[in-house]
Scaffold this active site. Structure first.
Site, PDB file in Angstrom:
ATOM      1  N   SER A  22       0.830  -1.202   0.000  1.00 28.01           N
ATOM      2  CA  SER A  22       0.000   0.000   0.000  1.00 28.01           C
ATOM      3  C   SER A  22       0.861   1.248   0.000  1.00 28.01           C
ATOM      4  O   SER A  22       0.340   2.351  -0.033  1.00 28.01           O
ATOM      5  CB  SER A  22      -0.941   0.004   1.198  1.00 28.01           C
ATOM      6  OG  SER A  22      -0.226  -0.243   2.377  1.00 28.01           O
ATOM      7  N   HIS A  43      -3.377  -3.909  -5.370  1.00 31.67           N
ATOM      8  CA  HIS A  43      -3.648  -3.386  -4.022  1.00 31.67           C
ATOM      9  C   HIS A  43      -5.110  -3.616  -3.671  1.00 31.67           C
ATOM     10  O   HIS A  43      -6.005  -2.986  -4.240  1.00 31.67           O
ATOM     11  CB  HIS A  43      -3.284  -1.889  -3.990  1.00 31.67           C
ATOM     12  CG  HIS A  43      -3.434  -1.273  -2.638  1.00 31.67           C
ATOM     13  ND1 HIS A  43      -3.725   0.063  -2.453  1.00 31.67           N
ATOM     14  CD2 HIS A  43      -3.332  -1.811  -1.399  1.00 31.67           C
ATOM     15  CE1 HIS A  43      -3.795   0.313  -1.160  1.00 31.67           C
ATOM     16  NE2 HIS A  43      -3.565  -0.804  -0.501  1.00 31.67           N
ATOM     17  N   GLU A  51      -7.053  -1.845  -6.772  1.00 29.89           N
ATOM     18  CA  GLU A  51      -6.237  -0.760  -7.326  1.00 29.89           C
ATOM     19  C   GLU A  51      -5.005  -1.403  -7.979  1.00 29.89           C
ATOM     20  O   GLU A  51      -4.197  -2.022  -7.282  1.00 29.89           O
ATOM     21  CB  GLU A  51      -5.827   0.187  -6.195  1.00 29.89           C
ATOM     22  CG  GLU A  51      -5.052   1.394  -6.638  1.00 29.89           C
ATOM     23  CD  GLU A  51      -4.815   2.389  -5.500  1.00 29.89           C
ATOM     24  OE1 GLU A  51      -4.959   3.592  -5.718  1.00 29.89           O
ATOM     25  OE2 GLU A  51      -4.487   1.948  -4.374  1.00 29.89           O
ATOM     26  N   ASN A  76      -4.685   5.831  -1.200  1.00 31.48           N
ATOM     27  CA  ASN A  76      -3.988   6.299   0.005  1.00 31.48           C
ATOM     28  C   ASN A  76      -3.477   7.730  -0.129  1.00 31.48           C
ATOM     29  O   ASN A  76      -3.282   8.422   0.872  1.00 31.48           O
ATOM     30  CB  ASN A  76      -2.849   5.346   0.376  1.00 31.48           C
ATOM     31  CG  ASN A  76      -3.373   4.135   1.127  1.00 31.48           C
ATOM     32  OD1 ASN A  76      -4.457   4.184   1.702  1.00 31.48           O
ATOM     33  ND2 ASN A  76      -2.627   3.055   1.121  1.00 31.48           N
TER      34      ASN A  76
HETATM   35  N1  CAA Z   1     -14.653 -10.669   5.991  1.00 29.73           N
HETATM   36  C1  CAA Z   1     -15.708 -11.014   5.225  1.00 29.73           C
HETATM   37  N2  CAA Z   1     -16.893 -10.350   5.253  1.00 29.73           N
HETATM   38  C2  CAA Z   1     -17.014  -9.329   6.117  1.00 29.73           C
HETATM   39  C3  CAA Z   1     -15.966  -8.925   6.953  1.00 29.73           C
HETATM   40  C4  CAA Z   1     -14.737  -9.639   6.865  1.00 29.73           C
HETATM   41  N3  CAA Z   1     -13.672  -9.318   7.601  1.00 29.73           N
HETATM   42  N4  CAA Z   1     -16.379  -7.840   7.674  1.00 29.73           N
HETATM   43  C5  CAA Z   1     -17.636  -7.597   7.307  1.00 29.73           C
HETATM   44  N5  CAA Z   1     -18.022  -8.479   6.363  1.00 29.73           N
HETATM   45  C6  CAA Z   1     -19.309  -8.529   5.672  1.00 29.73           C
HETATM   46  C7  CAA Z   1     -20.425  -8.841   6.602  1.00 29.73           C
HETATM   47  O1  CAA Z   1     -20.556 -10.189   6.827  1.00 29.73           O
HETATM   48  C8  CAA Z   1     -21.614  -8.261   5.862  1.00 29.73           C
HETATM   49  O2  CAA Z   1     -21.960  -9.104   4.773  1.00 29.73           O
HETATM   50  P1  CAA Z   1     -23.478  -9.240   4.279  1.00 29.73           P
HETATM   51  O3  CAA Z   1     -23.989  -7.840   4.095  1.00 29.73           O
HETATM   52  O4  CAA Z   1     -23.335  -9.989   2.994  1.00 29.73           O
HETATM   53  O5  CAA Z   1     -24.169  -9.996   5.346  1.00 29.73           O
HETATM   54  C9  CAA Z   1     -21.034  -6.984   5.239  1.00 29.73           C
HETATM   55  O6  CAA Z   1     -19.607  -7.220   5.155  1.00 29.73           O
HETATM   56  C10 CAA Z   1     -21.311  -5.802   6.104  1.00 29.73           C
HETATM   57  O7  CAA Z   1     -20.793  -6.078   7.401  1.00 29.73           O
HETATM   58  P2  CAA Z   1     -21.513  -5.721   8.775  1.00 29.73           P
HETATM   59  O8  CAA Z   1     -22.997  -5.620   8.580  1.00 29.73           O
HETATM   60  O9  CAA Z   1     -20.997  -6.607   9.858  1.00 29.73           O
HETATM   61  O10 CAA Z   1     -20.900  -4.324   9.155  1.00 29.73           O
HETATM   62  P3  CAA Z   1     -20.893  -2.986   8.362  1.00 29.73           P
HETATM   63  O11 CAA Z   1     -22.127  -2.777   7.572  1.00 29.73           O
HETATM   64  O12 CAA Z   1     -20.473  -1.992   9.374  1.00 29.73           O
HETATM   65  O13 CAA Z   1     -19.698  -3.177   7.299  1.00 29.73           O
HETATM   66  C11 CAA Z   1     -17.460  -2.868   6.717  1.00 29.73           C
HETATM   67  C12 CAA Z   1     -18.394  -3.474   7.711  1.00 29.73           C
HETATM   68  C13 CAA Z   1     -17.646  -3.555   5.348  1.00 29.73           C
HETATM   69  C14 CAA Z   1     -16.047  -3.132   7.216  1.00 29.73           C
HETATM   70  C15 CAA Z   1     -17.797  -1.338   6.559  1.00 29.73           C
HETATM   71  O14 CAA Z   1     -17.807  -0.738   7.819  1.00 29.73           O
HETATM   72  C16 CAA Z   1     -16.829  -0.600   5.662  1.00 29.73           C
HETATM   73  O15 CAA Z   1     -16.925  -0.626   4.444  1.00 29.73           O
HETATM   74  N6  CAA Z   1     -15.867   0.107   6.306  1.00 29.73           N
HETATM   75  C17 CAA Z   1     -14.826   0.841   5.576  1.00 29.73           C
HETATM   76  C18 CAA Z   1     -13.719  -0.114   5.232  1.00 29.73           C
HETATM   77  C19 CAA Z   1     -12.640   0.567   4.459  1.00 29.73           C
HETATM   78  O16 CAA Z   1     -12.629   1.757   4.192  1.00 29.73           O
HETATM   79  N7  CAA Z   1     -11.651  -0.229   4.062  1.00 29.73           N
HETATM   80  C20 CAA Z   1     -10.493   0.256   3.364  1.00 29.73           C
HETATM   81  C21 CAA Z   1      -9.400   0.516   4.336  1.00 29.73           C
HETATM   82  S1  CAA Z   1      -7.973   1.165   3.542  1.00 29.73           S
HETATM   83  C22 CAA Z   1      -7.166  -0.225   3.013  1.00 29.73           C
HETATM   84  O17 CAA Z   1      -7.509  -1.337   3.252  1.00 29.73           O
HETATM   85  C23 CAA Z   1      -5.984   0.003   2.162  1.00 29.73           C
HETATM   86  C24 CAA Z   1      -4.752   0.499   2.737  1.00 29.73           C
HETATM   87  O18 CAA Z   1      -3.774   0.464   2.017  1.00 29.73           O
HETATM   88  C25 CAA Z   1      -4.610   1.127   4.059  1.00 29.73           C
END
Ligand code: CAA
Length: 283
Positions: free
Chosen positions: A119, A140, A152, A190
């Site tokens: 990343s 990514h 990405e 990022n």
């Molecule tokens: N693995 C698999 N599935 C998962 C999971 C995981 N770790 N976490 C959540 N899910 C699934 C859930 O089971 C649920 O699935 P269904 O709708 O099919 O039942 C769905 O995702 C939604 O989950 P929840 O209802 O439990 O919770 P939520 O609605 O709050 O969603 C989230 C959780 C998807 C994490 C959401 O909060 C989100 O999109 N957050 C932002 C995440 C983000 O921005 N990620 C990028 C980070 S930056 C990065 O990764 C790159 C870097 O270089 C730093």
């Protein structure tokens, strides 16, 4: 040529998500970890996630076992030599990644594409550790990998058109939307996310608002799924610090300078959700 078999280096948070996503898309995947205990923990992460998908009714039991059957684990890098694509998801350390790329270059047949999930580090520099820089690319993924719809793709200086095209087709086969970024620090996502997270930490550090109100403001005012302090905990404060340091090193722009609070939290071992506490308590 198309991709049929995948190798993944590293079965941590990102590696496990990549393994699961590839296997669910029908690919055979071999994942390599450093020793048996770390490998077992990584594979358990994948199997637990598949079990949760079954419990939620997203996957039937037969598909779950077929998916699990496509995944194998190893502690030997040599066992990835049959892969058409190897995705490195090891720690964010350039010397380590260059060593892995150099070894993979020696082990894999000429057609194999070598990719990194980095990343923050230069994909061009990883390509320079191989004799096949045209077949080195950044893939990514975003956390949680099975859920986030974006891939990405980072085109390094010497990445060929064919490697890019095969990678785009691979991303589509995983069900991801792909975007193409140049090999500059932070790529696209990022580049925009890191200053936003750091500004949020600075706002909290300087007492402008409570952590809850900063997060609620962004969640309800901007429609983000998570507030920035919750997201920093989710990404990992060590990762957030590492990425911002790498970007500051390259740009020397104060927007990428880590706030003292972030550095102190990492020093104190408050790494976010994975350590049980960061801006919030998860114990
Ligand atoms: N693995 C698999 N599935 C998962 C999971 C995981 N770790 N976490 C959540 N899910 C699934 C859930 O089971 C649920 O699935 P269904 O709708 O099919 O039942 C769905 O995702 C939604 O989950 P929840 O209802 O439990 O919770 P939520 O609605 O709050 O969603 C989230 C959780 C998807 C994490 C959401 O909060 C989100 O999109 N957050 C932002 C995440 C983000 O921005 N990620 C990028 C980070 S930056 C990065 O990764 C790159 C870097 O270089 C730093």
């Amino acid at each position: 040529m198309g991709i049929q078999t995948i190798g993944v280096v590293g079965c941590g948070l990102m590696g496990a998500g990549i393994v699961e996503t590839c296997a669910r898309a029908g690919y055979r995947v071999t994942v390599r970890e450093l020793d048996d205990a770390i490998l077992a923990a990584g594979l358990a992460r994948v199997h637990n996630s598949l079990d949760r998908a079954v419990q939620r009714g997203k996957l039937d039991a037969d598909t779950r076992s077929a998916t699990a059957g496509r995944i194998s684990g190893t502690t030997r890098l040599e066992d990835l030599s049959g892969a058409d694509l190897v995705i490195e998801a090891a720690a964010e350390n350039m010397a380590l990644k260059q060593e892995i790329f150099s070894q993979l270059d020696r082990l894999c047949p000429p057609h194999t594409i070598l990719a990194s999930n980095t990343s923050s580090l230069s994909v061009t520099a990883m390509g320079a550790a191989t004799r096949r820089p045209a077949q080195v690319i950044g893939l990514h993924f975003f956390n949680p990998v099975p859920v986030m719809p974006l891939l990405e793709i980072v085109r390094a200086l010497l990445t060929s058109d064919e490697t890019l095209a095969v990678s785009q087709a691979f991303g589509a086969a995983l069900g991801k939307t792909t975007i193409v970024a140049k090999d500059t620090p932070g790529f696209i996502v990022n580049l925009l996310l890191v200053p936003f997270l750091l500004d949020s930490i600075r706002a909290f550090e300087s007492g402008k608002a409570t952590r809850e109100d900063i997060d609620t403001g962004v969640r309800l005012g901007l429609g983000h799924p998570m507030g920035p302090l919750t997201l920093a905990d989710f990404v990992g404060l060590d990762t957030t610090l590492f990425v911002s340091d790498a970007m500051y090193e390259e740009f020397k722009d104060p927007r990428y300078a880590a706030p003292p609070l972030l550095r102190r939290m990492v020093t104190a071992g408050r790494l976010g959700r994975k350590s049980g506490g960061g801006f919030y308590d998860y114990s």
